[in-house]
Design a protein around this motif. Structure first.
Motif, mmCIF file in Angstrom:
data_model
loop_
_atom_site.group_PDB
_atom_site.id
_atom_site.type_symbol
_atom_site.label_atom_id
_atom_site.label_comp_id
_atom_site.label_asym_id
_atom_site.label_seq_id
_atom_site.Cartn_x
_atom_site.Cartn_y
_atom_site.Cartn_z
ATOM 1 N N GLU A 1 0.821 -1.202 0.000
ATOM 2 C CA GLU A 1 0.000 0.000 0.000
ATOM 3 C C GLU A 1 0.859 1.257 0.000
ATOM 4 N N LEU A 2 1.964 1.236 0.735
ATOM 5 C CA LEU A 2 2.847 2.402 0.760
ATOM 6 C C LEU A 2 3.540 2.620 -0.574
ATOM 7 N N SER A 3 3.920 1.533 -1.219
ATOM 8 C CA SER A 3 4.614 1.667 -2.506
ATOM 9 C C SER A 3 3.689 2.187 -3.599
ATOM 10 N N ALA A 4 2.364 2.029 -3.395
ATOM 11 C CA ALA A 4 1.395 2.492 -4.389
ATOM 12 C C ALA A 4 0.714 3.793 -3.975
ATOM 13 N N ASP A 5 1.157 4.382 -2.878
ATOM 14 C CA ASP A 5 0.518 5.590 -2.359
ATOM 15 C C ASP A 5 0.876 6.802 -3.226
ATOM 16 N N PHE A 6 -0.145 7.526 -3.659
ATOM 17 C CA PHE A 6 0.075 8.675 -4.528
ATOM 18 C C PHE A 6 0.899 9.769 -3.845
ATOM 19 N N VAL A 7 0.693 9.962 -2.560
ATOM 20 C CA VAL A 7 1.377 11.037 -1.855
ATOM 21 C C VAL A 7 2.862 10.737 -1.711
ATOM 22 N N THR A 8 3.206 9.551 -1.209
ATOM 23 C CA THR A 8 4.613 9.226 -0.994
ATOM 24 C C THR A 8 5.366 8.991 -2.308
ATOM 25 N N LYS A 9 4.635 8.792 -3.403
ATOM 26 C CA LYS A 9 5.279 8.600 -4.714
ATOM 27 C C LYS A 9 5.523 9.923 -5.435
ATOM 28 N N HIS A 10 4.978 11.016 -4.924
ATOM 29 C CA HIS A 10 5.128 12.308 -5.590
ATOM 30 C C HIS A 10 6.598 12.696 -5.675
ATOM 31 N N GLU B 1 6.703 19.309 -1.844
ATOM 32 C CA GLU B 1 5.251 19.103 -1.955
ATOM 33 C C GLU B 1 4.844 17.786 -1.321
ATOM 34 N N ARG B 2 5.673 16.761 -1.505
ATOM 35 C CA ARG B 2 5.366 15.457 -0.923
ATOM 36 C C ARG B 2 5.358 15.527 0.604
ATOM 37 N N ASN B 3 6.326 16.219 1.171
ATOM 38 C CA ASN B 3 6.394 16.331 2.622
ATOM 39 C C ASN B 3 5.205 17.102 3.187
ATOM 40 N N VAL B 4 4.860 18.206 2.515
ATOM 41 C CA VAL B 4 3.717 19.008 2.968
ATOM 42 C C VAL B 4 2.431 18.181 2.886
ATOM 43 N N ALA B 5 2.270 17.453 1.795
ATOM 44 C CA ALA B 5 1.063 16.636 1.619
ATOM 45 C C ALA B 5 0.996 15.527 2.668
ATOM 46 N N SER B 6 2.119 14.902 2.960
ATOM 47 C CA SER B 6 2.140 13.816 3.947
ATOM 48 C C SER B 6 1.761 14.325 5.332
ATOM 49 N N VAL B 7 2.340 15.464 5.726
ATOM 50 C CA VAL B 7 2.042 16.033 7.042
ATOM 51 C C VAL B 7 0.595 16.506 7.103
ATOM 52 N N THR B 8 0.136 17.152 6.031
ATOM 53 C CA THR B 8 -1.239 17.656 6.005
ATOM 54 C C THR B 8 -2.245 16.514 6.120
ATOM 55 N N LEU C 1 -1.787 13.586 7.510
ATOM 56 C CA LEU C 1 -1.710 13.029 8.859
ATOM 57 C C LEU C 1 -2.456 13.910 9.857
ATOM 58 N N VAL C 2 -2.228 15.218 9.786
ATOM 59 C CA VAL C 2 -2.873 16.138 10.720
ATOM 60 C C VAL C 2 -4.378 16.187 10.473
ATOM 61 N N ASP C 3 -4.779 16.167 9.210
ATOM 62 C CA ASP C 3 -6.210 16.185 8.888
ATOM 63 C C ASP C 3 -6.902 14.934 9.432
ATOM 64 N N LYS C 4 -6.270 13.797 9.293
ATOM 65 C CA LYS C 4 -6.850 12.552 9.810
ATOM 66 C C LYS C 4 -6.944 12.589 11.328
ATOM 67 N N ARG C 5 -5.874 13.094 11.970
ATOM 68 C CA ARG C 5 -5.897 13.164 13.443
ATOM 69 C C ARG C 5 -6.960 14.150 13.917
ATOM 70 N N ALA C 6 -7.152 15.236 13.199
ATOM 71 C CA ALA C 6 -8.167 16.214 13.586
ATOM 72 C C ALA C 6 -9.565 15.615 13.518
ATOM 73 N N SER C 7 -9.787 14.727 12.563
ATOM 74 C CA SER C 7 -11.106 14.108 12.420
ATOM 75 C C SER C 7 -11.421 13.160 13.583
ATOM 76 N N LEU C 8 -10.391 12.770 14.336
ATOM 77 C CA LEU C 8 -10.580 11.822 15.441
ATOM 78 C C LEU C 8 -10.542 12.497 16.810
ATOM 79 N N LEU C 9 -10.448 13.819 16.848
ATOM 80 C CA LEU C 9 -10.283 14.517 18.115
ATOM 81 C C LEU C 9 -11.436 14.251 19.082
ATOM 82 N N GLN C 10 -12.650 14.353 18.600
ATOM 83 C CA GLN C 10 -13.797 14.167 19.482
ATOM 84 C C GLN C 10 -13.850 12.752 20.045
ATOM 85 N N THR C 11 -13.578 11.773 19.193
ATOM 86 C CA THR C 11 -13.611 10.380 19.629
ATOM 87 C C THR C 11 -12.545 10.099 20.676
#
Length: 251
Positions: free
Chosen positions: A167-176, A181-188, A190-200
Motif C-alpha cells: 500500500e505504501l509503494s502504491a501511495d500517490f502522496v509518498t510517490k510524488h 510538496e510530498r512532505n507538505v502533503a504527507s504532514v497535512t 496526517l494532521v487532517d486525519k488526526r483532527a477528524s478523530l479529536l472528538q472520539t
C-alpha cells in the motif's frame, strides 16, 4: 529522502512481522486475539506519548485556526485519492456496483470537483465504498491473525501489516516526485486525519476504562465489520477473528 522513508517504514513492518513469527506467547491466560499484549502495550504507550506531544496539539491547532472550507477541501482531496484504491479493491472483490460507483466518484470529483477538493459525487447519489488491500485479503478468506500495534501506524493485525509495504509503494502522496510538496502533503494528510478523530479520542480519554483493551477490541470488531460489509457472521460461527473466516458474499 523518499527511499530512506520507505526503507524506514519497511524496517518497522519487518521488525513487527519478525517478532510475530517467533510466536511470543504471554502465558496460559493470554488473550487469543492478542498473544503479544505486553509488547503491544509498550508500543501503544510510545504512540500515545507521540500523539499527546506532537500529533494532537497539531491537530487541535489545525482544527481551531484553519477555515472550515479549507479543512473540508483537504479532507475531500485525500478521500478522492483513497477512492482510487477503493475502486481497485472493490474490483478485486468482484463487487460490480461498488466498483462502478467508486470509479465514477473518482472521475466526477477529479474533473468537476477540481481534483476532489469539492465532493460533487455524493450529492448526485454516488456513494463511497471504502476498501483496502487488507479487506480484500479478508474477503478471499485470509485470516486476520493476531492483533499487533505498530510504531507510528497504530492498531493493526498480521494480515493488515503484511500488505502495508504494498500500500505504501502504491501511495500517490509518498510517490510524488517533488520533495517539498510530498512532505507538505504527507504532514497535512496526517494532521487532517488526526483532527477528524479529536472528538472520539477525547471521549475515550475521559472514560474510566482500559484504553488499550478498548482500542484493541473496537479495532478488531471494526475491521471484521469492514471485511463482511457490516454483516459479520454470528460469534458462534466465527468465535475467533484470527480463525479462518467464512467467505463473505459479494453485494
Amino acid at each position: 529522502m523518499r527511499a530512506s522513508f520507505k526503507r524506514g517504514v519497511m524496517g518497522v513492518v519487518w521488525v513487527a512481522l519478525t517478532v510475530l513469527s517467533t510466536g511470543c506467547a504471554t502465558g496460559p491466560n493470554a488473550n487469543p486475539k492478542d498473544p503479544l499484549e505486553p509488547m503491544n502495550r509498550k508500543v501503544a504507550s510510545f504512540n500515545d506519548a507521540l500523539d499527546d506531544n506532537v500529533l494532537k496539539p497539531a491537530a487541535i491547532g489545525y482544527r481551531d485556526y484553519t477555515p472550515q472550507p479549507v479543512q473540508t477541501g483537504v479532507s475531500n482531496f485525500f478521500r478522492n485519492l483513497s477512492d482510487v484504491w477503493s475502486t481497485a479493491n472493490n474490483g478485486l472483490q468482484l463487487k460490480g456496483r461498488e466498483t462502478a460507483e467508486s470509479l465514477m466518484r473518482v472521475v466526477v470529483n477529479t474533473v468537476f470537483g477540481i481534483y476532489g477538493i469539492f465532493d460533487v459525487a455524493t450529492p448526485i447519489g454516488l456513494e463511497r465504498h471504502p476498501e483496502d488491500l487488507g479487506q480484500t485479503l479478508g474477503y478471499w478468506g485470509v485470516p486476520s491473525g493476531p492483533y499487533v500495534v505498530l510504531p507510528l501506524f497504530g492498531p493493526s493485525t498480521v494480515r493488515d501489516t503484511s500488505v502495508l509495504p504494498v500500500e505504501l509503494s502504491a501511495d500517490f502522496v509518498t510517490k510524488h516526485d517533488v520533495v517539498a510538496e510530498r512532505n507538505v502533503a504527507s504532514v497535512t494528510r496526517l494532521v487532517d486525519k488526526r483532527a477528524s478523530l479529536l472528538q472520539t479520542t477525547d471521549l475515550l480519554s475521559g472514560a474510566a476504562i482500559d484504553k488499550y483493551s478498548f482500542t484493541r477490541d473496537s479495532y478488531l470488531q471494526y475491521r471484521r465489520n469492514q471485511v463482511y460489509d457490516g454483516n459479520p457472521p454470528d460469534d458462534e460461527t466465527l468465535p475467533d477473528p484470527s480463525a479462518e473466516p467464512a467467505m463473505p458474499s459479494a453485494k
